[in-house]
Design a protein around this motif. Sequence first.
Motif, PDB file in Angstrom:
ATOM      1  N   GLU A  68      34.108  25.489  32.157  1.00 11.45           N
ATOM      2  CA  GLU A  68      34.137  26.551  33.146  1.00 11.45           C
ATOM      3  C   GLU A  68      34.977  27.702  32.615  1.00 11.45           C
ATOM      4  O   GLU A  68      36.061  27.494  32.084  1.00 11.45           O
ATOM      5  N   VAL A  69      34.461  28.897  32.748  1.00 11.18           N
ATOM      6  CA  VAL A  69      35.197  30.106  32.395  1.00 11.18           C
ATOM      7  C   VAL A  69      35.761  30.661  33.696  1.00 11.18           C
ATOM      8  O   VAL A  69      35.022  30.891  34.652  1.00 11.18           O
ATOM      9  N   VAL A  70      37.079  30.804  33.740  1.00 11.53           N
ATOM     10  CA  VAL A  70      37.742  31.270  34.963  1.00 11.53           C
ATOM     11  C   VAL A  70      38.313  32.668  34.733  1.00 11.53           C
ATOM     12  O   VAL A  70      38.451  33.123  33.593  1.00 11.53           O
ATOM     13  N   ALA A  71      38.651  33.314  35.808  1.00 14.07           N
ATOM     14  CA  ALA A  71      39.261  34.646  35.731  1.00 14.07           C
ATOM     15  C   ALA A  71      40.625  34.532  35.035  1.00 14.07           C
ATOM     16  O   ALA A  71      41.242  33.462  35.043  1.00 14.07           O
ATOM     17  N   PRO A  72      41.113  35.603  34.434  1.00 15.11           N
ATOM     18  CA  PRO A  72      42.413  35.555  33.767  1.00 15.11           C
ATOM     19  C   PRO A  72      43.528  35.119  34.721  1.00 15.11           C
ATOM     20  O   PRO A  72      43.531  35.483  35.898  1.00 15.11           O
ATOM     21  N   HIS A  73      44.450  34.317  34.218  1.00 18.12           N
ATOM     22  CA  HIS A  73      45.575  33.811  34.989  1.00 18.12           C
ATOM     23  C   HIS A  73      46.864  34.068  34.220  1.00 18.12           C
ATOM     24  O   HIS A  73      46.859  34.168  32.997  1.00 18.12           O
ATOM     25  N   PRO A  74      47.988  34.126  34.925  1.00 16.85           N
ATOM     26  CA  PRO A  74      49.267  34.154  34.222  1.00 16.85           C
ATOM     27  C   PRO A  74      49.564  32.772  33.649  1.00 16.85           C
ATOM     28  O   PRO A  74      49.098  31.762  34.184  1.00 16.85           O
TER      29      PRO A  74
END
Length: 180
Positions: A68-74
């Motif tokens: 799964e490709v997720v949105a950028p996270h810290p």
Amino acid sequence: IGAKESKEVVISSHLRKVGYYEVIKAHWDLSNYFGVQQSLRKCGPLLQKTLTQRLNRERGEDKSLCFEVVAPHPLLHLSFEGLSAEVLQGQLLRTTLTLRNEGHAPACNVYIKLSQPSFVFFPSNNDKNLKSNMLTSCGLSSTLLKLDESCVIPPGEEIQFEAWLRINSSGFPTISLLPP
């Protein structure tokens, strides 16, 4: 490639669209005239939940090539500087806690969980991100710290806290980050 030789092939992709992906097959162009297409499906794990599944040797779905490709996270990295491996019980130590954002999105609403209420944190003089002079604990056990609402750690940057640590029991106190 000669006989009895092998080559390791690493496949990488840079997907920028958020979603769920599965690798089904690979196509190899070995020359201008010769190409190979190979299915990458594998048998899933043997199911063991029921007697029927075990007798029929039923297999589950293989998820090894799903991602799964997720949105950028810290991604926060926490480190202490100035701690010694040998300390005495009851000793008071001065140390520096560094929070570095190694992710691709700004970090905000950060909570820090301590194993004991034996830390006192205050921001370094050079940090303009934080308004207060000292981080105050919250929660019934006084082992939870919340950074100011205004504190945002941009990607690739860090903030530092000077900390006084009192070793009040044997073993070493732990510190971790909690999800918001």
